[in-house]
Write a protein that holds these residues in place. Sequence first.
Motif, mmCIF file in Angstrom:
data_model
loop_
_atom_site.group_PDB
_atom_site.id
_atom_site.type_symbol
_atom_site.label_atom_id
_atom_site.label_comp_id
_atom_site.label_asym_id
_atom_site.label_seq_id
_atom_site.Cartn_x
_atom_site.Cartn_y
_atom_site.Cartn_z
ATOM 1 N N GLU A 1 -8.043 -3.000 0.700
ATOM 2 C CA GLU A 1 -7.545 -1.624 0.699
ATOM 3 C C GLU A 1 -7.125 -1.172 -0.699
ATOM 4 N N ARG B 1 -10.224 -0.417 -2.664
ATOM 5 C CA ARG B 1 -10.890 0.799 -2.175
ATOM 6 C C ARG B 1 -10.107 2.056 -2.544
ATOM 7 N N ARG B 2 -8.795 2.027 -2.343
ATOM 8 C CA ARG B 2 -7.987 3.236 -2.513
ATOM 9 C C ARG B 2 -7.480 3.443 -3.934
ATOM 10 N N LEU C 1 0.826 -1.205 0.000
ATOM 11 C CA LEU C 1 0.000 0.000 0.000
ATOM 12 C C LEU C 1 0.865 1.261 0.000
#
Length: 216
Positions: A74, A77-78, A41
């Motif tokens: 994540e 989503r991001r 991430l």
Amino acid sequence: MSLRVLVVDDHAVVRRGVVAYLEALADVEVAGEAEHGRAALDHLARAEVLGQLPDVVLMDLQMPVLDGVAATEEVVRRFPGVKVVILTSFGETERVHVALERGAAGYLLKDAGPAEVETALRAAVRGEVFLDAAVTRRLTQELRAPRVGLGALTAREREVLVLVAEGRSNRDIAAHLAISERTARTHLSHMLAKVGLSSRTQAALLAVREGLVPPR
């Protein structure tokens, strides 16, 4: 145009093996490596600032700090433009199910050959489904979709389910059925809702389990 891939695995030997596969493929570029989900991430956040997001993340499931399931959720989503393909082994079917529910585009066995790796990556980017036959057999045995859902499908929605399982994109489905791509997306959305699933890959697994298409 090169396909950019981020490789995420906490085992350096596995990671380096996957990177070596990718580097041997034409028009595939390794965008980076990460040893766990948090590092992945962080890498994506830096890449986004530079306008250099990868097309696909190859994601291991069992990792320290942040595992592949949480990291997949994540990433989806991001960074919605980045596809996630799970790197899995036979003992991780339950985790694969959860990762698919969280938005993963597909999955590969860690010992898959270079051709399979490339096929899965390109299918994910095109919005298609790639099912590793060996994993598919295991996953379809454990698929948690209600069997009664198929009976609620219209004939057209059933056709769409089969075409999805054959690995066709929305554009291909639209052309095959002589409908607009928007209508194809609508049928797909309705079909997924009726069978209680959230992804094309899960729908393809359902079609295999119910005998609508053979395992590939």
